[in-house]
Design a protein around this motif. Structure first.
Motif, PDB file in Angstrom:
ATOM      1  N   UNK A 167       0.834  -1.112   0.053  1.00 53.72           N
ATOM      2  CA  UNK A 167       0.035  -0.046  -0.104  1.00 53.72           C
ATOM      3  C   UNK A 167       0.940   1.221  -0.011  1.00 53.72           C
ATOM      4  N   UNK A 168       0.359   2.225  -0.745  1.00 57.68           N
ATOM      5  CA  UNK A 168       0.802   3.459  -0.759  1.00 57.68           C
ATOM      6  C   UNK A 168      -0.037   4.518  -0.411  1.00 57.68           C
ATOM      7  N   UNK A 169       0.570   5.594   0.577  1.00 60.83           N
ATOM      8  CA  UNK A 169      -0.349   6.432   0.992  1.00 60.83           C
ATOM      9  C   UNK A 169       0.181   7.951   1.013  1.00 60.83           C
ATOM     10  N   UNK A 170      -0.508   8.609   0.527  1.00 61.45           N
ATOM     11  CA  UNK A 170      -0.285  10.274   0.286  1.00 61.45           C
ATOM     12  C   UNK A 170      -1.738  10.971   0.563  1.00 61.45           C
ATOM     13  N   UNK A 171      -1.798  11.588   1.734  1.00 63.54           N
ATOM     14  CA  UNK A 171      -3.132  12.161   2.150  1.00 63.54           C
ATOM     15  C   UNK A 171      -3.306  13.475   1.271  1.00 63.54           C
ATOM     16  N   UNK A 172      -4.682  14.136   1.625  1.00 62.77           N
ATOM     17  CA  UNK A 172      -5.199  15.178   0.995  1.00 62.77           C
ATOM     18  C   UNK A 172      -5.298  14.786  -0.641  1.00 62.77           C
ATOM     19  N   UNK A 173      -5.016  16.264  -1.100  1.00 60.38           N
ATOM     20  CA  UNK A 173      -4.806  16.291  -2.559  1.00 60.38           C
ATOM     21  C   UNK A 173      -3.755  15.818  -3.527  1.00 60.38           C
ATOM     22  N   UNK A 174      -3.345  14.389  -3.100  1.00 59.58           N
ATOM     23  CA  UNK A 174      -2.092  13.971  -3.779  1.00 59.58           C
ATOM     24  C   UNK A 174      -2.483  12.786  -4.786  1.00 59.58           C
ATOM     25  N   UNK A 175      -3.868  12.782  -5.236  1.00 63.43           N
ATOM     26  CA  UNK A 175      -4.188  11.934  -6.260  1.00 63.43           C
ATOM     27  C   UNK A 175      -3.187  11.463  -7.232  1.00 63.43           C
ATOM     28  N   UNK A 176      -2.461  12.629  -7.822  1.00 67.02           N
ATOM     29  CA  UNK A 176      -1.558  12.507  -9.029  1.00 67.02           C
ATOM     30  C   UNK A 176      -0.348  11.608  -8.652  1.00 67.02           C
ATOM     31  N   UNK A 177      -0.221  11.318  -7.458  1.00 66.69           N
ATOM     32  CA  UNK A 177       1.052  10.255  -7.015  1.00 66.69           C
ATOM     33  C   UNK A 177       0.516   8.842  -7.208  1.00 66.69           C
ATOM     34  N   UNK A 178      -0.703   8.545  -7.766  1.00 64.31           N
ATOM     35  CA  UNK A 178      -0.883   7.096  -8.161  1.00 64.31           C
ATOM     36  C   UNK A 178       0.330   6.871  -9.131  1.00 64.31           C
ATOM     37  N   UNK A 179       0.680   7.811 -10.004  1.00 65.10           N
ATOM     38  CA  UNK A 179       1.627   7.531 -10.931  1.00 65.10           C
ATOM     39  C   UNK A 179       2.891   6.785 -10.247  1.00 65.10           C
ATOM     40  N   UNK A 180       3.374   7.229  -9.121  1.00 61.29           N
ATOM     41  CA  UNK A 180       4.366   6.721  -8.441  1.00 61.29           C
ATOM     42  C   UNK A 180       4.301   5.472  -7.790  1.00 61.29           C
ATOM     43  N   UNK A 181       2.789   5.354  -7.097  1.00 62.22           N
ATOM     44  CA  UNK A 181       2.424   3.994  -6.732  1.00 62.22           C
ATOM     45  C   UNK A 181       2.344   2.949  -7.769  1.00 62.22           C
ATOM     46  N   UNK A 182       1.910   3.317  -8.997  1.00 59.48           N
ATOM     47  CA  UNK A 182       2.031   2.217 -10.095  1.00 59.48           C
ATOM     48  C   UNK A 182       3.298   1.977 -10.359  1.00 59.48           C
ATOM     49  N   UNK A 183       4.433   2.721 -10.418  1.00 56.04           N
ATOM     50  CA  UNK A 183       5.959   2.356 -10.901  1.00 56.04           C
ATOM     51  C   UNK A 183       6.444   1.859  -9.833  1.00 56.04           C
ATOM     52  N   UNK A 184       5.940   1.623  -8.457  1.00 58.40           N
ATOM     53  CA  UNK A 184       6.338   0.927  -7.388  1.00 58.40           C
ATOM     54  C   UNK A 184       5.873  -0.706  -7.560  1.00 58.40           C
ATOM     55  N   UNK A 185       4.996  -0.627  -8.308  1.00 62.34           N
ATOM     56  CA  UNK A 185       4.128  -1.853  -8.488  1.00 62.34           C
ATOM     57  C   UNK A 185       3.242  -2.141  -7.086  1.00 62.34           C
ATOM     58  N   UNK A 186       2.867  -1.027  -6.508  1.00 60.04           N
ATOM     59  CA  UNK A 186       1.934  -1.196  -5.333  1.00 60.04           C
ATOM     60  C   UNK A 186       0.479  -1.952  -5.511  1.00 60.04           C
ATOM     61  N   UNK A 187      -0.237  -2.620  -4.662  1.00 57.03           N
ATOM     62  CA  UNK A 187      -1.329  -3.186  -4.988  1.00 57.03           C
ATOM     63  C   UNK A 187      -2.500  -2.108  -4.692  1.00 57.03           C
ATOM     64  N   UNK A 188      -2.211  -1.115  -3.973  1.00 55.91           N
ATOM     65  CA  UNK A 188      -3.401  -0.217  -3.542  1.00 55.91           C
ATOM     66  C   UNK A 188      -3.026   1.275  -3.158  1.00 55.91           C
ATOM     67  N   UNK A 189      -3.446   2.330  -3.317  1.00 53.80           N
ATOM     68  CA  UNK A 189      -3.106   3.841  -3.103  1.00 53.80           C
ATOM     69  C   UNK A 189      -4.305   4.243  -2.551  1.00 53.80           C
ATOM     70  N   UNK A 190      -3.705   4.729  -1.439  1.00 52.59           N
ATOM     71  CA  UNK A 190      -4.593   5.608  -0.598  1.00 52.59           C
ATOM     72  C   UNK A 190      -4.105   6.997  -0.397  1.00 52.59           C
ATOM     73  N   UNK A 191      -5.473   7.823  -0.952  1.00 54.11           N
ATOM     74  CA  UNK A 191      -5.074   9.173  -0.931  1.00 54.11           C
ATOM     75  C   UNK A 191      -6.397   9.986  -0.293  1.00 54.11           C
TER      76      UNK A 191
END
Length: 255
Positions: free
Chosen positions: A176-200
């Protein structure tokens, strides 16, 4: 403890000097009448500095309001309209304002993202999600795989529901990757890391298809809700270490 002493204590662990690229003005934004002598007895905590939270803090008998979103974001602004209402509610009531933005997102262990990671019991936690050269978010591995609904339930306060949940990936989530608030754009980095889920907090329209096409689960817990975490961790720390009275002003925006 005076206002200046309080801010020195806060910056001792929030370290605004390490986040010089933040557009927010971190630390004391509005002083009280005697920042070197007036004794602080009670501190109110809220996500947002606005007229409503200031007046509620006054009603609660607080001397200081500590927020994640302050009033000053760099540049000049006329003190008119809504901005006048906000500022005057502090000055008229001798209420001080302290705000910490990115330093509170990134702090370990009192920040929004490390706080959510602790709720989930993430292991092997590392930093990710960069903005203006500052590392804000975290990612790691769950102690045991969870479904997306289970993950959303554990990430938020009891009884709170995520604004949006997108089941675009694995049924059982381990990383899991976590970036609170208005950080939806960081889904790019979560994808690059091969994470299963992204919380924002917020997930925007333009990010939807990217997440779906790349097969990553997304939880948008709400900008407000995901940033209640650090505020309350700092509040608990102050109660424990300084013995001051505190109150959390919960005024959700539903966003």
């Amino acid at each position: 403890m005076t206002l200046n002493e309080l801010d020195s204590y806060l910056n001792g662990f929030l370290k605004k000097e390490n986040f010089s690229s933040d557009i927010a003005l971190n630390g004391i934004q509005i002083q009280n009448s005697s920042p070197d002598s007036k004794q602080i007895k009670k501190i109110a905590f809220a996500v947002d500095a606005c007229e409503a939270t200031a007046l509620k803090a006054v009603q609660e008998g607080a001397d200081v309001l500590f927020t994640h979103h302050g009033l000053f974001w760099g540049g000049c602004q006329t003190i008119t309209g809504s901005f006048y209402k906000r500022i005057s509610s502090f000055i008229k009531n001798d209420l001080a304002l302290i705000a910490y933005h990115i330093p509170l997102d990134a702090n370990n262990p009192c920040g929004n993202n490390h706080g959510i990671a602790a709720r989930l019991g993430l292991l092997d936690v590392k930093g990710f999600a960069h903005w203006r050269g500052m590392e804000i978010g975290v990612y790691g591995k769950l102690p045991a795989p969870l479904t997306l609904d289970e993950l959303a339930q554990k990430a938020l306060r009891p009884g709170k529901k995520a604004k949006s949940v997108f089941a675009f990936g694995k049924e059982k989530i381990s990383t899991v990757g976590i970036a609170s608030g208005g950080s939806g754009e960081d889904v790019d980095e979560a994808i690059e890391l091969g994470l299963d889920a992204f919380i924002t907090g917020e997930f925007e329209h333009e990010q939807y298809h990217l997440a779906k096409e790349m097969g990553i689960n997304v939880i948008a817990g709400g900008h407000y809700e995901t940033e209640t975490v650090g505020i309350n961790l700092v509040r608990e720390k102050i109660e424990k270490e300084l013995g001051l009275q505190t109150v959390f002003i919960d005024l959700p925006t539903d966003l």
